[in-house]
Design a protein around this motif. Structure first.
Motif, PDB file in Angstrom:
ATOM      1  N   ASP A   1      39.443  30.182  54.440  1.00 54.64           N
ATOM      2  CA  ASP A   1      39.905  28.788  54.377  1.00 54.64           C
ATOM      3  C   ASP A   1      39.975  28.262  52.945  1.00 54.64           C
ATOM      4  O   ASP A   1      40.699  27.313  52.669  1.00 54.64           O
ATOM      5  N   LYS A   2      39.221  28.861  52.036  1.00 53.92           N
ATOM      6  CA  LYS A   2      39.228  28.432  50.633  1.00 53.92           C
ATOM      7  C   LYS A   2      40.296  29.174  49.826  1.00 53.92           C
ATOM      8  O   LYS A   2      40.332  29.077  48.609  1.00 53.92           O
ATOM      9  N   ARG A   3      41.121  29.977  50.531  1.00 53.83           N
ATOM     10  CA  ARG A   3      42.190  30.785  49.925  1.00 53.83           C
ATOM     11  C   ARG A   3      41.617  31.846  48.977  1.00 53.83           C
ATOM     12  O   ARG A   3      42.242  32.257  48.014  1.00 53.83           O
ATOM     13  N   GLU A   4      40.406  32.333  49.288  1.00 57.44           N
ATOM     14  CA  GLU A   4      39.808  33.436  48.542  1.00 57.44           C
ATOM     15  C   GLU A   4      40.290  34.734  49.169  1.00 57.44           C
ATOM     16  O   GLU A   4      40.365  34.861  50.402  1.00 57.44           O
ATOM     17  N   LEU A   5      40.611  35.696  48.336  1.00 52.99           N
ATOM     18  CA  LEU A   5      41.138  36.985  48.777  1.00 52.99           C
ATOM     19  C   LEU A   5      40.005  37.986  48.957  1.00 52.99           C
ATOM     20  O   LEU A   5      39.139  38.122  48.084  1.00 52.99           O
ATOM     21  N   LEU A   6      40.015  38.693  50.092  1.00 51.15           N
ATOM     22  CA  LEU A   6      39.017  39.732  50.367  1.00 51.15           C
ATOM     23  C   LEU A   6      39.421  41.014  49.649  1.00 51.15           C
ATOM     24  O   LEU A   6      40.538  41.507  49.834  1.00 51.15           O
ATOM     25  N   VAL A   7      38.535  41.541  48.810  1.00 48.42           N
ATOM     26  CA  VAL A   7      38.785  42.809  48.118  1.00 48.42           C
ATOM     27  C   VAL A   7      37.586  43.725  48.310  1.00 48.42           C
ATOM     28  O   VAL A   7      36.479  43.270  48.586  1.00 48.42           O
ATOM     29  N   VAL A   8      37.833  45.034  48.150  1.00 52.19           N
ATOM     30  CA  VAL A   8      36.799  46.049  48.364  1.00 52.19           C
ATOM     31  C   VAL A   8      36.846  47.067  47.231  1.00 52.19           C
ATOM     32  O   VAL A   8      37.832  47.156  46.499  1.00 52.19           O
ATOM     33  N   GLN A   9      35.782  47.851  47.132  1.00 46.31           N
ATOM     34  CA  GLN A   9      35.766  49.022  46.262  1.00 46.31           C
ATOM     35  C   GLN A   9      35.591  50.231  47.162  1.00 46.31           C
ATOM     36  O   GLN A   9      34.790  50.200  48.101  1.00 46.31           O
ATOM     37  N   GLU A  10      36.332  51.304  46.890  1.00 48.20           N
ATOM     38  CA  GLU A  10      36.292  52.486  47.743  1.00 48.20           C
ATOM     39  C   GLU A  10      34.980  53.239  47.615  1.00 48.20           C
ATOM     40  O   GLU A  10      34.471  53.428  46.516  1.00 48.20           O
ATOM     41  N   LYS A  11      34.462  53.691  48.776  1.00 44.12           N
ATOM     42  CA  LYS A  11      33.281  54.552  48.801  1.00 44.12           C
ATOM     43  C   LYS A  11      33.680  56.015  48.744  1.00 44.12           C
ATOM     44  O   LYS A  11      32.899  56.863  48.341  1.00 44.12           O
TER      45      LYS A  11
END
Length: 184
Positions: A118-128
């Motif tokens: 809702d805050k327009r934050e983007l979900l990002v990850v780092q690969e395992k």
């Protein structure tokens, strides 16, 4: 070569030369001719070693010239994964779990999921695991759809697997098609 010569060869080599793949398995790229008896002994020793090391899968890339070794590998539990004009690729799943080696396909559907709150934050990850493992690179969750899987279900599944977050699929943003993926 007499029986003692065969045993000497087995002791000399013990395991098949292999390199690690990016998914916790090994790849054997057979290039040198090898007799069936030596191959069988080395394959058995290799499977034992890979199990001890906790490897997940084993691949044998067998040039057509060594097709006489296929029957031995199949009797040890390997199966045909795919064939190209110059080689056969055999696969083996090592753990006593559900086989996670995907079927060979002419196409793969890969997804990347853009997830915003809702805050327009983007979900990002780092690969395992994979080529970006340990690089510090942040990316959107990505993955490959399973055979017969709906793109909506696959996108939400990949986000859940990589982050533990439940999401709702909203829309497809883009498609990309890539031709001629090679295994060489």
């Amino acid at each position: 070569m007499g029986q003692n010569g065969v045993e000497d060869e087995v002791r000399k080599f013990r395991v098949l030369p292999a390199c690690d793949d990016e998914h916790g398995g090994v790849i054997v790229d057979m290039k040198e001719p090898m007799g069936p008896t030596v191959f069988q002994a080395m394959l058995k020793a290799s499977l034992s070693q890979w199990k001890l090391e906790g490897k997940k899968g084993a691949w044998i890339k067998l040039p057509i010239e060594l097709a006489n070794l296929v029957e031995i590998a199949v009797k040890e539990g390997f199966w045909y994964h795919h064939a190209e004009p110059r080689y056969l690729m055999l696969a083996y799943w090592i753990p006593e779990t559900k086989i996670a080696i995907p079927a060979n396909a002419t196409h793969q559907v890969r997804i990347g999921a853009i997830v915003m709150n809702d805050k327009r934050e983007l979900l990002v990850v780092q690969e395992k695991v994979g080529k970006f493992q340990g690089t510090g690179i942040w990316k959107i969750p990505t993955g490959i759809l399973e055979e017969g899987e709906d793109i909506f279900a696959g996108a939400t599944r990949e986000v859940k697997e990589e982050t533990g977050i439940h999401t709702e699929f909203v829309d497809v943003i883009a498609f990309r098609y890539k031709l001629l993926v090679k295994y060489d």
